[in-house]
Design a protein around this motif. Sequence first.
Motif, PDB file in Angstrom:
ATOM      1  N   PRO A   1       0.810  -1.230   0.000  1.00  0.00           N
ATOM      2  CA  PRO A   1       0.000   0.000   0.000  1.00  0.00           C
ATOM      3  C   PRO A   1       0.835   1.269   0.000  1.00  0.00           C
ATOM      4  O   PRO A   1       0.378   2.306  -0.480  1.00  0.00           O
ATOM      5  N   ASP A   2       2.075   1.196   0.516  1.00  0.00           N
ATOM      6  CA  ASP A   2       2.915   2.398   0.541  1.00  0.00           C
ATOM      7  C   ASP A   2       3.530   2.703  -0.815  1.00  0.00           C
ATOM      8  O   ASP A   2       3.851   3.848  -1.121  1.00  0.00           O
ATOM      9  N   ALA A   3       3.709   1.657  -1.629  1.00  0.00           N
ATOM     10  CA  ALA A   3       4.342   1.856  -2.932  1.00  0.00           C
ATOM     11  C   ALA A   3       3.340   2.020  -4.068  1.00  0.00           C
ATOM     12  O   ALA A   3       3.674   2.550  -5.125  1.00  0.00           O
ATOM     13  N   CYS A   4       2.100   1.575  -3.868  1.00  0.00           N
ATOM     14  CA  CYS A   4       1.083   1.641  -4.918  1.00  0.00           C
ATOM     15  C   CYS A   4       0.807   3.086  -5.323  1.00  0.00           C
ATOM     16  O   CYS A   4       0.649   3.963  -4.473  1.00  0.00           O
ATOM     17  N   VAL A   5       0.767   3.342  -6.651  1.00  0.00           N
ATOM     18  CA  VAL A   5       0.513   4.692  -7.158  1.00  0.00           C
ATOM     19  C   VAL A   5      -0.885   4.829  -7.754  1.00  0.00           C
ATOM     20  O   VAL A   5      -1.184   5.808  -8.440  1.00  0.00           O
ATOM     21  N   ASP A   6      -1.730   3.836  -7.520  1.00  0.00           N
ATOM     22  CA  ASP A   6      -3.139   3.895  -7.922  1.00  0.00           C
ATOM     23  C   ASP A   6      -3.336   4.061  -9.423  1.00  0.00           C
ATOM     24  O   ASP A   6      -4.306   4.680  -9.862  1.00  0.00           O
TER      25      ASP A   6
ATOM     26  N   PRO B   1       8.077  -3.504   7.911  1.00  0.00           N
ATOM     27  CA  PRO B   1       8.130  -2.066   8.206  1.00  0.00           C
ATOM     28  C   PRO B   1       9.411  -1.454   7.620  1.00  0.00           C
ATOM     29  O   PRO B   1      10.438  -2.106   7.503  1.00  0.00           O
ATOM     30  N   ARG B   2       9.321  -0.209   7.220  1.00  0.00           N
ATOM     31  CA  ARG B   2      10.491   0.473   6.679  1.00  0.00           C
ATOM     32  C   ARG B   2      10.414   1.953   7.032  1.00  0.00           C
ATOM     33  O   ARG B   2       9.351   2.467   7.411  1.00  0.00           O
ATOM     34  N   PRO B   3      11.516   2.683   6.888  1.00  0.00           N
ATOM     35  CA  PRO B   3      11.541   4.089   7.295  1.00  0.00           C
ATOM     36  C   PRO B   3      10.516   4.920   6.537  1.00  0.00           C
ATOM     37  O   PRO B   3      10.189   4.624   5.383  1.00  0.00           O
TER      38      PRO B   3
ATOM     39  N   GLN C   1      10.240   5.807   2.499  1.00  0.00           N
ATOM     40  CA  GLN C   1      10.827   4.774   1.632  1.00  0.00           C
ATOM     41  C   GLN C   1       9.704   3.967   1.026  1.00  0.00           C
ATOM     42  O   GLN C   1       9.016   3.211   1.711  1.00  0.00           O
ATOM     43  N   LYS C   2       9.495   4.105  -0.257  1.00  0.00           N
ATOM     44  CA  LYS C   2       8.348   3.500  -0.923  1.00  0.00           C
ATOM     45  C   LYS C   2       8.534   2.018  -1.218  1.00  0.00           C
ATOM     46  O   LYS C   2       7.631   1.219  -1.049  1.00  0.00           O
ATOM     47  N   VAL C   3       9.715   1.657  -1.697  1.00  0.00           N
ATOM     48  CA  VAL C   3       9.948   0.281  -2.101  1.00  0.00           C
ATOM     49  C   VAL C   3      11.056  -0.310  -1.245  1.00  0.00           C
ATOM     50  O   VAL C   3      12.058   0.356  -0.995  1.00  0.00           O
ATOM     51  N   PRO C   4      10.910  -1.531  -0.743  1.00  0.00           N
ATOM     52  CA  PRO C   4      11.994  -2.154   0.018  1.00  0.00           C
ATOM     53  C   PRO C   4      13.301  -2.092  -0.770  1.00  0.00           C
ATOM     54  O   PRO C   4      13.314  -2.306  -1.981  1.00  0.00           O
ATOM     55  N   PRO C   5      14.427  -1.775  -0.098  1.00  0.00           N
ATOM     56  CA  PRO C   5      15.691  -1.555  -0.824  1.00  0.00           C
ATOM     57  C   PRO C   5      16.179  -2.759  -1.606  1.00  0.00           C
ATOM     58  O   PRO C   5      16.928  -2.609  -2.562  1.00  0.00           O
ATOM     59  N   THR C   6      15.770  -3.963  -1.223  1.00  0.00           N
ATOM     60  CA  THR C   6      16.237  -5.160  -1.933  1.00  0.00           C
ATOM     61  C   THR C   6      15.377  -5.476  -3.154  1.00  0.00           C
ATOM     62  O   THR C   6      15.677  -6.405  -3.894  1.00  0.00           O
ATOM     63  N   SER C   7      14.299  -4.723  -3.336  1.00  0.00           N
ATOM     64  CA  SER C   7      13.381  -5.033  -4.430  1.00  0.00           C
ATOM     65  C   SER C   7      13.922  -4.576  -5.777  1.00  0.00           C
ATOM     66  O   SER C   7      14.710  -3.643  -5.865  1.00  0.00           O
ATOM     67  N   LYS C   8      13.488  -5.259  -6.802  1.00  0.00           N
ATOM     68  CA  LYS C   8      13.786  -4.859  -8.165  1.00  0.00           C
ATOM     69  C   LYS C   8      12.566  -5.169  -9.006  1.00  0.00           C
ATOM     70  O   LYS C   8      11.725  -5.972  -8.620  1.00  0.00           O
ATOM     71  N   LEU C   9      12.457  -4.506 -10.123  1.00  0.00           N
ATOM     72  CA  LEU C   9      11.331  -4.789 -11.005  1.00  0.00           C
ATOM     73  C   LEU C   9      11.422  -6.231 -11.488  1.00  0.00           C
ATOM     74  O   LEU C   9      12.487  -6.691 -11.903  1.00  0.00           O
ATOM     75  N   ALA C  10      10.302  -6.927 -11.415  1.00  0.00           N
ATOM     76  CA  ALA C  10      10.289  -8.314 -11.891  1.00  0.00           C
ATOM     77  C   ALA C  10      10.573  -8.328 -13.390  1.00  0.00           C
ATOM     78  O   ALA C  10       9.947  -7.588 -14.147  1.00  0.00           O
ATOM     79  N   PRO C  11      11.534  -9.129 -13.825  1.00  0.00           N
ATOM     80  CA  PRO C  11      11.826  -9.156 -15.266  1.00  0.00           C
ATOM     81  C   PRO C  11      10.672  -9.751 -16.045  1.00  0.00           C
ATOM     82  O   PRO C  11      10.097 -10.759 -15.648  1.00  0.00           O
TER      83      PRO C  11
END
Length: 546
Positions: A43-48, A84-86, A89-99
């Motif tokens: 929900p924190d990263a979703c841009v609707d 939880p994250r600071p 910070q929208k996306v967890p730092p370890t995340s990457k776009l799924a190829p």
Amino acid sequence: MPHVVTQSCCSDGSCVYACPVNCIHPSPDEPGFATAEMLYIDPDACVDCGACVSACPVGAIAPDSKLTPEQLPFIELNAAFYPPRPPGQKVPPTSKLAPVLPAPEVRTRRQPLMVAIVGSGPAAMYAADELLTQPGVRVNMFEKLPTPYGLVRAGVAPDHQSTKQVTALFDRIARKRGFAMYLNVEVGTHVTHADLMARHHAVLYAVGAPNDRRLDIPGMDLPGTATATELVAWINGHPDFASLPVDLSTERVVVIGNGNVALDVARILTTDPDELARTDIADHALAVLRDSMVQEVVIAARRGPAASAFTLPELIGLTATNQVVLGASDREWVQRDLAADQDPLTRAKLEILGKLDDSAAPITRPRIRFAYGCTPSRVVGENRAAGVEFADRGVTQAGLVLTSIGYRGKPIDGLPFDEAASVVPNEQGRVAPGVYVAGWIKRGPTGFIGTNKSCAMQTVEQLVEDYNRGALSDPDTKDVADLVRSRQPRVVDVAGWRAIDAAERAAGQQSGRPRVKVTTVEDMLTVAARAPEPSVRQRILQKLRL
């Protein structure tokens, strides 16, 4: 207004690739995707943007402001998947776009790649879709019933209409260039494996795991016993089970096993028939349910609450719509399991179970009761089932006993078979060059409808690799349609299926339902025969299309 994935999630991953900000997980390239109960939107990263809504084939995604009261728990469930994250910070730092995984590229052009697919359920349709993304590929699909789509048509409970929306995707696949469908044709009866191998570069079996695992205890052969899968097929109007003798003139039903199918059966048996009358439930099943005397369905599990086999989304949906209760001893067991160190999903299930109503309360409407630590030793009764005797728990009286303890694949003529695992032995879908498997016959009865998408992709990769390196023999040029019609004159093609589909939908429209199903093979064939014969021009265009 973040978007939310809800109960009907099929986990096919289309939404993951559609999302521009990588807010839907687990993705197909992440550990745990194949066994995830559903996908989750951060929900924190979703841009609707709504891209996921358009991509979802089963209508499982909606803005949080448009959820029904029953769907509201999924807001917290989606959010709880993400750590939880600071702030900010929208996306967890370890995340990457799924190829976005490209379709296997057919590089060799000796002649069109010809593939026979046996089966027409989700694994079969996803495999066809993957193959037909390439130009010059031809797919011939074979199905023993006059209607396609396997368990989506006959195995999804009728009150889960959103899940059945995936058939719209399958209909689009069936309209693709290079696709032909041969329904009412059984491989092994009308055509053989050798016939298909001679006329195709490859044969891909996506036949599922059609047999129920049977409970080997005394009394399971009595009238009044069956499997939950058989009952769901009867409810859905599967022609092989339309005449199943279902007697609901009993106050209690026992279902042994507590996976999602067990929950489906319990939910249907305790739902108001007037609500079911708005679905595509078979007319014969609705008539029996209207006269039902069932007041309680007991879902009996061998192990404890922490080992419950049903998924959290299904439990949330069940408790939102049906009365579900728990006995005092089982409630104590839930509390003991909660005190132990449990993973988040298990803890969420236990918390819901711990809040269920007490089974000691009077029965005021048909209800469902969970029971744990129930090891069945025999079905009691002389001329028909009268109950189940459980070790250490005595006899539970019931006039209908259903088992729901899993599925088994069955051997395919000409292919190896692993009896212990009940699958065709394979390496990533390859049985041997030219022979492939996908779906449950490949991996066993695990995963959900959408899991078959990544499963089929893996198999198609092996098939195309074999074709490109010249490992597949070129087929002869004899016409497949001529062979099929010579062996099975009553074959049903795509046009015949569309005639059945249109007739069912038209009948449903008259009564405010999605469709009224045709439930016998003869009636299906009669309706399919009404499909207009193609004109000469249409026949020529069809040949060019293939």
